[in-house]
Design a protein around this motif. Sequence first.
Motif, PDB file in Angstrom:
ATOM      1  N   GLN A   1       0.829  -1.195   0.000  1.00 30.52           N
ATOM      2  CA  GLN A   1       0.000   0.000   0.000  1.00 30.52           C
ATOM      3  C   GLN A   1       0.865   1.247   0.000  1.00 30.52           C
ATOM      4  N   VAL A   2       0.473   2.189  -0.828  1.00 22.97           N
ATOM      5  CA  VAL A   2       1.214   3.453  -0.873  1.00 22.97           C
ATOM      6  C   VAL A   2       0.595   4.406   0.146  1.00 22.97           C
ATOM      7  N   GLU A   3       1.447   5.064   0.916  1.00 22.52           N
ATOM      8  CA  GLU A   3       0.936   5.978   1.942  1.00 22.52           C
ATOM      9  C   GLU A   3       1.037   7.438   1.541  1.00 22.52           C
ATOM     10  N   ALA A   4       2.085   7.762   0.813  1.00 22.44           N
ATOM     11  CA  ALA A   4       2.233   9.159   0.394  1.00 22.44           C
ATOM     12  C   ALA A   4       3.068   9.272  -0.869  1.00 22.44           C
ATOM     13  N   VAL A   5       2.739  10.275  -1.639  1.00 23.96           N
ATOM     14  CA  VAL A   5       3.490  10.589  -2.852  1.00 23.96           C
ATOM     15  C   VAL A   5       3.906  12.050  -2.739  1.00 23.96           C
ATOM     16  N   THR A   6       5.188  12.308  -3.000  1.00 23.02           N
ATOM     17  CA  THR A   6       5.644  13.689  -3.000  1.00 23.02           C
ATOM     18  C   THR A   6       5.966  14.096  -4.431  1.00 23.02           C
ATOM     19  N   LEU A   7       5.407  15.219  -4.818  1.00 20.54           N
ATOM     20  CA  LEU A   7       5.540  15.701  -6.180  1.00 20.54           C
ATOM     21  C   LEU A   7       6.167  17.081  -6.170  1.00 20.54           C
ATOM     22  N   ARG A   8       7.058  17.319  -7.124  1.00 13.42           N
ATOM     23  CA  ARG A   8       7.674  18.628  -7.283  1.00 13.42           C
ATOM     24  C   ARG A   8       6.964  19.320  -8.439  1.00 13.42           C
ATOM     25  N   LEU A   9       6.462  20.502  -8.170  1.00 21.15           N
ATOM     26  CA  LEU A   9       5.645  21.185  -9.160  1.00 21.15           C
ATOM     27  C   LEU A   9       6.159  22.606  -9.393  1.00 21.15           C
ATOM     28  N   GLY A  10       6.594  22.869 -10.605  1.00 20.52           N
ATOM     29  CA  GLY A  10       7.093  24.200 -10.945  1.00 20.52           C
ATOM     30  C   GLY A  10       5.959  25.188 -11.167  1.00 20.52           C
ATOM     31  N   ALA A  11       6.263  26.467 -10.941  1.00 23.30           N
ATOM     32  CA  ALA A  11       5.253  27.515 -11.094  1.00 23.30           C
ATOM     33  C   ALA A  11       4.775  27.645 -12.544  1.00 23.30           C
ATOM     34  N   LEU A  12       5.568  27.123 -13.489  1.00 26.30           N
ATOM     35  CA  LEU A  12       5.182  27.201 -14.900  1.00 26.30           C
ATOM     36  C   LEU A  12       4.693  25.869 -15.441  1.00 26.30           C
ATOM     37  N   SER A  13       4.426  24.923 -14.554  1.00 33.32           N
ATOM     38  CA  SER A  13       4.014  23.596 -15.014  1.00 33.32           C
ATOM     39  C   SER A  13       2.615  23.619 -15.623  1.00 33.32           C
ATOM     40  N   GLY A  14       1.861  24.673 -15.350  1.00 27.31           N
ATOM     41  CA  GLY A  14       0.513  24.761 -15.903  1.00 27.31           C
ATOM     42  C   GLY A  14      -0.504  23.970 -15.103  1.00 27.31           C
ATOM     43  N   VAL A  15      -0.073  23.494 -13.928  1.00 28.07           N
ATOM     44  CA  VAL A  15      -0.960  22.694 -13.093  1.00 28.07           C
ATOM     45  C   VAL A  15      -1.390  23.515 -11.875  1.00 28.07           C
ATOM     46  N   VAL A  16      -2.674  23.514 -11.588  1.00 31.57           N
ATOM     47  CA  VAL A  16      -3.188  24.210 -10.415  1.00 31.57           C
ATOM     48  C   VAL A  16      -3.135  23.246  -9.238  1.00 31.57           C
ATOM     49  N   LYS A  17      -2.375  23.645  -8.223  1.00 29.59           N
ATOM     50  CA  LYS A  17      -2.123  22.763  -7.080  1.00 29.59           C
ATOM     51  C   LYS A  17      -3.406  22.235  -6.430  1.00 29.59           C
ATOM     52  N   ASP A  18      -4.313  23.129  -6.092  1.00 30.79           N
ATOM     53  CA  ASP A  18      -5.540  22.713  -5.405  1.00 30.79           C
ATOM     54  C   ASP A  18      -6.381  21.763  -6.257  1.00 30.79           C
ATOM     55  N   ALA A  19      -6.418  22.054  -7.557  1.00 34.69           N
ATOM     56  CA  ALA A  19      -7.186  21.198  -8.456  1.00 34.69           C
ATOM     57  C   ALA A  19      -6.536  19.821  -8.552  1.00 34.69           C
ATOM     58  N   LEU A  20      -5.214  19.793  -8.522  1.00 34.62           N
ATOM     59  CA  LEU A  20      -4.512  18.508  -8.598  1.00 34.62           C
ATOM     60  C   LEU A  20      -4.734  17.691  -7.320  1.00 34.62           C
ATOM     61  N   LEU A  21      -4.700  18.367  -6.174  1.00 35.90           N
ATOM     62  CA  LEU A  21      -4.938  17.672  -4.905  1.00 35.90           C
ATOM     63  C   LEU A  21      -6.341  17.063  -4.886  1.00 35.90           C
ATOM     64  N   PHE A  22      -7.295  17.832  -5.372  1.00 36.80           N
ATOM     65  CA  PHE A  22      -8.678  17.380  -5.433  1.00 36.80           C
ATOM     66  C   PHE A  22      -8.801  16.180  -6.382  1.00 36.80           C
ATOM     67  N   SER A  23      -8.187  16.301  -7.548  1.00 36.04           N
ATOM     68  CA  SER A  23      -8.258  15.238  -8.551  1.00 36.04           C
ATOM     69  C   SER A  23      -7.554  13.972  -8.085  1.00 36.04           C
ATOM     70  N   TYR A  24      -6.502  14.152  -7.327  1.00 40.74           N
ATOM     71  CA  TYR A  24      -5.735  13.014  -6.832  1.00 40.74           C
ATOM     72  C   TYR A  24      -6.612  12.088  -6.000  1.00 40.74           C
ATOM     73  N   ASP A  25      -7.420  12.693  -5.129  1.00 39.59           N
ATOM     74  CA  ASP A  25      -8.302  11.899  -4.274  1.00 39.59           C
ATOM     75  C   ASP A  25      -9.301  11.077  -5.078  1.00 39.59           C
ATOM     76  N   ILE A  26      -9.665  11.567  -6.247  1.00 38.47           N
ATOM     77  CA  ILE A  26     -10.571  10.821  -7.114  1.00 38.47           C
ATOM     78  C   ILE A  26      -9.804   9.727  -7.851  1.00 38.47           C
ATOM     79  N   ALA A  27      -8.635  10.098  -8.361  1.00 36.85           N
ATOM     80  CA  ALA A  27      -7.848   9.178  -9.197  1.00 36.85           C
ATOM     81  C   ALA A  27      -7.319   7.957  -8.439  1.00 36.85           C
TER      82      ALA A  27
END
Length: 115
Positions: free
Chosen positions: A25-51
């Motif tokens: 079982q995986v307990e945590a994933v750490t991701l490095r996200l650049g300010a220009l990655s085009g990804v919205v942090k909050d939206a990614l956190l929300f989507s992660y819980d679904i995925a």
Amino acid sequence: MHELSIAHSLVEIAGEAACQANAKQVEAVTLRLGALSGVVKDALLFSYDIAIENTLLAGSRLYIEELPVVVYCPDCDTQTTLDGVQRFRCDQCGQPTAQIIQGKEMEIVSLEYTE
Ligand SMILES: [Zn+2]
């Protein structure tokens, strides 16, 4: 939502890595996200819980390390860490510079799991 497909591929990549490590079982994933990655942090956190539903990563947490943009000025041979993404200028001489040396990252840095 753009972040949901990113979350799905993130879960897929992390899941494969966890499988190869014989993780139960995986307990945590750490991701490095650049300010220009085009990804919205909050939206990614929300989507992660679904995925992660019904995957090896179900119940795990996503930690995001945000990286600021760093640009390089060839005239001064210096690097400037930008406060935001509006002004791409060298700190020393004030010249605009488009040489981005950090800020586009989106990479998994670590996985925590139980074997
Ligand atoms: Zn400069």
